[in-house]
Write an enzyme that holds these catalytic residues in place. Sequence first.
Site, PDB file in Angstrom:
ATOM      1  CE  LYS A 120      -0.830  -0.086   5.128  1.00 17.00           C
ATOM      2  NZ  LYS A 120      -1.684  -0.702   6.061  1.00 17.00           N
TER       3      LYS A 120
ATOM      4  NE  ARG B 136      -6.130  -0.778  11.964  1.00 17.04           N
ATOM      5  CZ  ARG B 136      -5.094  -0.975  11.135  1.00 17.04           C
ATOM      6  NH1 ARG B 136      -4.454   0.407  10.713  1.00 17.04           N
ATOM      7  NH2 ARG B 136      -4.618  -1.978  10.644  1.00 17.04           N
TER       8      ARG B 136
HETATM    9  C1  LIG Z   1      -0.450  -1.423   6.914  1.00 17.66           C
HETATM   10  C2  LIG Z   1      -0.531  -2.590   7.502  1.00 17.66           C
HETATM   11  C3  LIG Z   1       0.432  -3.467   7.771  1.00 17.66           C
HETATM   12  C4  LIG Z   1       1.643  -3.111   7.194  1.00 17.66           C
HETATM   13  O1  LIG Z   1       2.497  -2.188   8.254  1.00 17.66           O
HETATM   14  P1  LIG Z   1       3.669  -1.668   8.187  1.00 17.66           P
HETATM   15  O2  LIG Z   1       3.719  -0.745   9.467  1.00 17.66           O
HETATM   16  O3  LIG Z   1       3.853  -0.885   7.019  1.00 17.66           O
HETATM   17  O4  LIG Z   1       4.673  -2.856   8.025  1.00 17.66           O
HETATM   18  C5  LIG Z   1      -0.014  -4.667   8.436  1.00 17.66           C
HETATM   19  N1  LIG Z   1      -1.054  -4.947   8.622  1.00 17.66           N
HETATM   20  C6  LIG Z   1      -2.175  -4.208   8.374  1.00 17.66           C
HETATM   21  C7  LIG Z   1      -3.450  -4.995   9.037  1.00 17.66           C
HETATM   22  C8  LIG Z   1      -2.051  -3.098   7.867  1.00 17.66           C
HETATM   23  O5  LIG Z   1      -3.195  -2.081   7.628  1.00 17.66           O
END
Ligand SMILES: *Cc1c(COP(=O)(O)O)cnc(C)c1O
Length: 366
Positions: A39, A134
Amino acid sequence: MKNLRYPALMVNHEKFRENVRLVTDKCREHGIEVAGVIKASNGMPRIAEDFVASGASIIASSRLEQLERAELATADVPLLLIRIPMLCEVEDVVRVADISLNSELKVLEALNAEALRQRKTHKVILMADLGDLREGYFEADELIETALIVENRMEGLVLAGIGTNLGCYGSVKPTAKNMKALSELAERIETRIGRELEYVSGGASSSMMPVLDNVMPAKVNMLRIGALVYTGGLDELAQVYGYKWAEKLNDDAFVLRAQVIEKKVKPTHPIGELGVDAFGKKREYVDRGNRLRVLLAVGRADYGDIEDILPELPGSFVVGASGDHTILDIEDCRIKPEVGDVIEFRLKYSALLRLSGSENVRIYNK
Ligand SMILES: *Cc1c(COP(=O)(O)O)cnc(C)c1O
């Protein structure tokens, strides 16, 4: 590269691949597979390819559009949707994603019905909220009950595992303690269903802390990694938590380039009656006297906050910005850029996330 257009996001795939390789190797030592989270790059297919070429075994995103783009680039690699599905996208979730993270029975029921309709099986990972507040089941019993419903009554779904997310809303650190809680929850479910779960997903980049400290329980076998491999030593793992290991990673796999459009000496305190800035905020201004500064054609509409872009020009610092302009103080620089010159910035995570999705920013691959 001639005739580049700015602002530009320069992507060095070799450096990115080195980062992914270091992380996937470290994870593999601990029996953990890496889901590469795309993302932050707005789901660039080449980034998905880099992840797979460097050891990630799953491609993950919060957005289906990005998974769809990645699908072409990564052939047989499973695609994981890491935001709880919206009811309005269930059809696409089943069509595009092989696995999704879930926390609502109503959504699971819709996924099940849709999977049966598409004659597919869709894997689900149920999320446990271990305190970050969350997504996820806050009550372990409710999660277990839901797991049993999926396992025993939903023919279109496969209960693939459980997972958690930490350090996102609530800033809660992944520790040996909450990772152990996740493992124990997995074991309780396994006892009830009489088989092992395929995935116990222990979190995001921040969950490298228990890995690096050698306290990650063996049961945790998947991490969803984004930020750390994009920003290396600029990631919070190094910056906030002081994990030196993160400094082995490149922090310049992605850099922003912006062009100078004005160069002038100006006072540092605004002149006139002060109200609010371009974003309607009251601001404080430090009076440093007259100083030489340049104006760059890139702004907060592109990258968000000035704290998240770090100029590579020694002696310079970002004074402020509006939506489309950034003011860079160059008074103390030995080399003073001219109009038309290009300034490079290393990027923190949230700046990269925005820049990669900004339609005003050109992306150049190297
Ligand atoms: C964005 C996201 C990740 C990745 O997180 P980073 O801090 O970029 O490694 C993992 N799990 C979920 C549910 C996320 O939304």
